[in-house]
Design a protein around this motif. Sequence first.
Motif, short mmCIF file in Angstrom:
data_model
loop_
_atom_site.label_atom_id
_atom_site.label_comp_id
_atom_site.label_asym_id
_atom_site.label_seq_id
_atom_site.Cartn_x
_atom_site.Cartn_y
_atom_site.Cartn_z
N GLY A 296 65.47 -19.44 -2.32
CA GLY A 296 64.31 -18.83 -2.94
C GLY A 296 62.99 -19.42 -2.45
N ARG A 297 61.88 -18.69 -2.75
CA ARG A 297 60.50 -19.10 -2.43
C ARG A 297 60.27 -19.21 -0.91
NH1 ARG A 297 61.26 -18.18 -7.37
NH2 ARG A 297 61.07 -19.73 -8.99
N ASP A 298 59.76 -20.34 -0.44
CA ASP A 298 59.43 -20.56 0.97
C ASP A 298 58.29 -19.68 1.46
OD1 ASP A 298 59.43 -21.66 3.47
OD2 ASP A 298 61.56 -21.40 3.84
N HIS A 299 57.14 -19.87 0.85
CA HIS A 299 55.91 -19.20 1.28
C HIS A 299 54.90 -20.24 1.75
CE1 HIS A 299 56.24 -15.27 -1.32
NE2 HIS A 299 57.33 -15.50 -0.63
N VAL A 300 54.10 -19.85 2.72
CA VAL A 300 52.96 -20.67 3.14
C VAL A 300 51.72 -19.79 3.00
CG1 VAL A 300 51.90 -21.93 5.05
CG2 VAL A 300 54.39 -21.99 4.74
N THR A 301 50.72 -20.27 2.28
CA THR A 301 49.61 -19.39 1.90
C THR A 301 48.25 -20.04 2.12
OG1 THR A 301 50.95 -18.30 0.21
CG2 THR A 301 48.57 -18.17 -0.08
N HIS A 302 47.31 -19.23 2.58
CA HIS A 302 45.90 -19.60 2.53
C HIS A 302 45.23 -18.65 1.53
CE1 HIS A 302 41.86 -20.82 3.62
NE2 HIS A 302 41.56 -19.53 3.67
N ALA A 303 44.52 -19.22 0.55
CA ALA A 303 43.91 -18.39 -0.49
C ALA A 303 42.45 -18.75 -0.65
CB ALA A 303 44.65 -18.58 -1.80
N GLU A 304 41.65 -17.75 -1.07
CA GLU A 304 40.24 -17.99 -1.35
C GLU A 304 39.84 -17.24 -2.61
OE1 GLU A 304 37.71 -17.21 2.02
OE2 GLU A 304 39.03 -18.32 3.39
N LEU A 305 39.01 -17.93 -3.40
CA LEU A 305 38.51 -17.34 -4.64
C LEU A 305 36.99 -17.36 -4.60
CD1 LEU A 305 39.18 -16.40 -7.63
CD2 LEU A 305 38.98 -18.81 -8.27
N ALA A 306 36.38 -16.20 -4.87
CA ALA A 306 34.91 -16.10 -4.89
C ALA A 306 34.44 -16.05 -6.34
CB ALA A 306 34.48 -14.83 -4.16
N LEU A 307 33.43 -16.90 -6.64
CA LEU A 307 32.91 -16.94 -8.02
C LEU A 307 31.40 -16.75 -8.01
CD1 LEU A 307 35.04 -19.63 -7.61
CD2 LEU A 307 34.93 -19.46 -10.08
N ASP A 308 30.87 -16.24 -9.11
CA ASP A 308 29.42 -16.18 -9.23
C ASP A 308 28.93 -17.48 -9.84
OD1 ASP A 308 29.63 -16.11 -11.98
OD2 ASP A 308 29.00 -14.02 -12.20
N LEU A 321 52.62 -16.32 4.62
CA LEU A 321 53.81 -16.17 5.45
C LEU A 321 55.02 -16.34 4.54
CD1 LEU A 321 52.94 -18.41 8.55
CD2 LEU A 321 52.72 -15.92 8.34
N ALA A 322 55.93 -15.39 4.60
CA ALA A 322 57.11 -15.43 3.74
C ALA A 322 58.36 -15.50 4.60
CB ALA A 322 57.15 -14.20 2.85
N ASN A 323 59.17 -16.50 4.35
CA ASN A 323 60.39 -16.70 5.13
C ASN A 323 61.49 -15.76 4.66
OD1 ASN A 323 62.40 -17.76 6.75
ND2 ASN A 323 61.87 -19.90 6.31
N MET A 324 62.05 -15.00 5.58
CA MET A 324 63.17 -14.11 5.26
C MET A 324 64.51 -14.75 5.59
SD MET A 324 62.05 -11.05 4.17
CE MET A 324 60.93 -11.99 3.15
N GLY A 325 64.49 -15.85 6.36
CA GLY A 325 65.75 -16.42 6.83
C GLY A 325 66.28 -15.65 8.02
N GLY A 326 67.57 -15.81 8.29
CA GLY A 326 68.18 -15.25 9.49
C GLY A 326 68.52 -13.77 9.40
#
Lengths: 791, 155
Positions: A296-308, A321-326
């Motif tokens: 399960g899981r195995d994600h690599v993420t870049h995230a950004e949040l914009a605030l006022d 990026l989400a790993n599907m395996g073989g």
Amino acid sequence: MAPNDTGIGASVRRREDYRFLTGQGTYTDDINRPNQTYAWIVRSPHAHATIKSVDTKAAKAAPGVIAVYTGEDFKAINGLPCGWLVHSRDGKPMIEPKHPILAHGKVRHVGDPVAVVIAETKAQARDAAEKIAIDYAALPAAGDMKAALAPGAKPVHDEAPGNLCFDWELGDKAATDAAFSKAARVVKLDLVNNRLVPNAMEPRAAIGEYDRATGEHTLYTTSQNPHVIRLLMGAFVLGLPEHKLRVVAPDVGGGFGSKIYHYAEEAIVTWASKQVGRPIKWTAERSESFMSDAHGRDHVTHAELALDKDGKFLGFKSETLANMGGYLSTFAPCIPTYLHGTLLAGNYATPAIWTNVKAVFTNTVPVDAYRGAGRPEATFILERIIDKAARELKMDPAELRRRNYIKPEQFPYQTPVALVYDTGNYHATLDQVLKLSDAAGYEKRKAESKARGKLRGRGIASYIEACGIAPSNVVGSLGARAGLYEAANVRVNPTGNVTVFTGSHAHGQGHETTFAQVVSTMLGIPMDQVEISHGDTNRVPFGMGTYGSRSIAVGGTAIVKALDKIIAKGKKIAAHLMEAAEADIEFKDGKFTVAGTDKSTPFGAVALAAYVPHKYPLETLEPGLDETAFYDPKNFTFPAGSYVCEVEVDPETGVVEVQSFAAADDFGRLINPMIVEGQVHGGLGQGIGQALLETCVYDKDGQLQTGSYMDYTMPRADDLPSFKVAHSVTACTHNPLGVKGCGEAGAIGAPPTVINAVIDALSEYGVTHLDMPATPHRVWQAIQAAQPAKR
Amino acid sequence: MPTVNLTVNGKAVSANVEARTLLVNLLREQLGLTGTHVGCDTSQCGACVVHVDGKSVKACTLLAVQANGSKVTTIEGLASGDKLHPMQEAFREHHGLQCGFCTPGMVMSAVCLAQNHPNLTEKDVREGLEGNLCRCTGYHNIVQAVLAGAQAMRR
Ligand code: FES
Ligand code: FES
């Protein structure tokens, strides 16, 4: 109405327990069929290799061996199907390579099955397996997504030269970019959602049996959804028609997603039992589970949040990026997309959201749904970045959340990422958890910890999940290759007791108790007159099974719909018996009464009249009282809540101890609060495990480094605290019970809560992020890396 | 093939086994006592715990021949007739089980733990059950159950 002692809302003790407590449960490996043989599977030791030759001669001659099969024997048989088709943003369908039952030509992960030995005993099968000589030519392997995407990386499948399975997006990119351009502050975060091994305590097992006289195949298997296996294996792999294929999932020792999928071993024992003419049993050893159960899981993420400038969220974007395996497992493509991207609004009224998900093939075990499935990944990103924002703004993290929550009066709420939340009250669960966790006393506890040389930290997180999976037309338009309704058959027996056949499957959830409470309440009959049956395709009309916290919301509603039909027919019978107009018949507390009179007929008498139809409207009504309903949900359900965790970090060793954990959830109406709380506890255990202990490690060559309990850290009793749990209720608006589901909440909400607490504890060292699991080594390193002045 | 003689749940048993047969295989496969489970292959999950001469033992870690001459109690032998052992009853009352797979080993370990510690605390229970994995319950209700069961056993 106050719950009676077994009705809806009562913490009835489970009727399942007696058999489990006395060793009388029947799990698949407990079943033995006459004349049974045993299978042992030979698995690839290589992450990526060409199979040059397989020599089975010596194995076939070994004592007790009945047959040996290899990929060659399965060459003409279809591979394991994928149940979900995702399209890339350029409109192209995902790349969907064949997933062979036994590897042919090439192996793609450590544990890929290559051959199977069938013998008189398990020991003989295993001994013979060692005599199979396989000549592999090792290929460069991609142990992680970075390696798989590197230029010139060897493709896992020739069909996918860059190892990209699909490149998907959701949301309005232009609107999100515009929101970011107006922002007073943009917070950025890179994070990893660590790979996990589900580790249900019962290893997978399967028994295949073929009856030459009837032509019927029977498969006993450790599955969360026997009908789904019958459909996938019967129709798509082996070409067996449903009426000649019975799938039984008896007592199943936990699933957490890993027992949803159709696995190769099920097809192997089913197919081979016909070849050898005897039943075949296969039971995984734990080391096999580690290299063959979907992870399960195995994600690599870049995230950004914009605030006022006031801390209002203007926009959110992420690239994952989400790993599907073989290979693609049954639900794999759906997890990082429709169960993840769609949850990126979280509990918040963020007006603009965009996400991109790239799914990647690697030389690792297939990755699929594990408790929470996509939703924990989404929640982890949001709740970590919001916490980071609060820290940058020097704002109370609870206040920042409160300011951005969707308000109770905004429901139904259309998110920018496709979902419509029907109801909720996020402020209520937040207030509840702050009280439950004694937020007011925190500073004092922190000072006490400090006096003992410990760093105390407090973390908070909110979560929402989409459960009650799923409206068939919606998921169909998103790529699901099946409907996701549920079926139920309510059979009222002549003397008024009831057998219910449900397509939901219990593997720890206690449906035999919870569903009986629903039936007993609705029919006004004692609970011990209700039996719940599940897990056998020859008994239950149909079923999509149990996952995605769907059993009570979808399976429970199917039962309610069937009961409605029973009651409607009962009214017709009662009207005839009491010589009244059908419209005047009311049903309450187990009695049919004629409105405005004292005339009544008990439920049991109506049941008897239906089966002994002597005084019965036979011209207009069939005898019998037996109804089936299929229920297709109108929408997802949206359980939500807020959690608070306090940890203590030992700065000398980096050891993190969870001091307290408080959870406030809104699951809609509760049928059995004791069982619901048990589900929350279990989810929290797994969520805390992910945050502090568990991680699946492959080395760069794709060798599995965490292949047993020696090196994969499972949470044990002394790793976890006692939990405080509380509930508030906003009833689901679109199912009759008002229920939302509770199975995954803890695993979704706990990881960010714990990590936020760890980061809080380490804040004086300037640590702003740590990837999971926050092991002593990682925490200690973070402390050591802090500026020397602060150390 | 060696012969082993043991008393299992009060009954004398004699069986011929391959020398490499583990006690858990003898129980499950030859004696049909499938209440004792196998959850791992590295002696770490505790699903297989039984009592051998009054001590809790991982039955996957003992050869059947090593148990020769012993008195073995499995989960099937814990209740007296229809009456559950107080520890079993406490697990039911406190919802200390979900899928039930870890349960036999958990209960057998808990009984032994309670017998050896007259005044169990929550910490004792958590540490004492360190050799038993449960993936379903988060241990919260197991701990409650063991504390209550231990108390009931003293009554
Ligand atoms: S089977 Fe896991 S410890 Fe014995
Ligand atoms: S109850 Fe399922 S593993 Fe413990």
